[in-house]
Design an enzyme around this catalytic site. Sequence first.
Site, PDB file in Angstrom:
ATOM      1  CG  ASP A  18      -0.374  -0.185   2.530  1.00 45.15           C
ATOM      2  OD1 ASP A  18       0.843   0.040   2.666  1.00 45.15           O
ATOM      3  OD2 ASP A  18      -1.097  -0.503   3.470  1.00 45.15           O
ATOM      4  CG  HIS A  20       6.172   1.953   4.157  1.00 49.09           C
ATOM      5  ND1 HIS A  20       7.215   1.347   3.526  1.00 49.09           N
ATOM      6  CD2 HIS A  20       6.692   2.581   5.222  1.00 49.09           C
ATOM      7  CE1 HIS A  20       8.324   1.578   4.187  1.00 49.09           C
ATOM      8  NE2 HIS A  20       8.025   2.335   5.226  1.00 49.09           N
ATOM      9  CG  ASP A  21       4.523   0.059  -2.657  1.00 52.46           C
ATOM     10  OD1 ASP A  21       3.455  -0.264  -2.124  1.00 52.46           O
ATOM     11  OD2 ASP A  21       4.591   0.679  -3.726  1.00 52.46           O
ATOM     12  CB  SER A  22       9.861  -0.731   1.893  1.00 50.89           C
ATOM     13  OG  SER A  22       9.424   0.006   3.014  1.00 50.89           O
TER      14      SER A  22
END
Length: 91
Positions: A18, A20-22
């Site tokens: 979402d 914060h793709d990390s």
Amino acid sequence: IQSSFVGSPSLIAYGDGDWHDSVQPADVSYRRRMVSAWTVGLLYQMLGELHQALSHAAVSEIWVGELPGIRDSIREDFNRYLVRDAVVAVY
């Protein structure tokens, strides 16, 4: 959109992330089994905007007519599964 829901609740799967793709689950199978309140909220908002835009365009009324019901289901399941004691769960 509905094929991306997790089981019978109308909550979209976390997928590839979402805001914060990390932040990715260690077990990749969770991408199809877990949800993010952020992603579900964005989908709910987007469907409202899409419904409003399509209502003013020359689009099939049958398809446009389904959007409010989908949004209602998302809202109900969001409140049922992702809110406890007036606090929204992250995942």
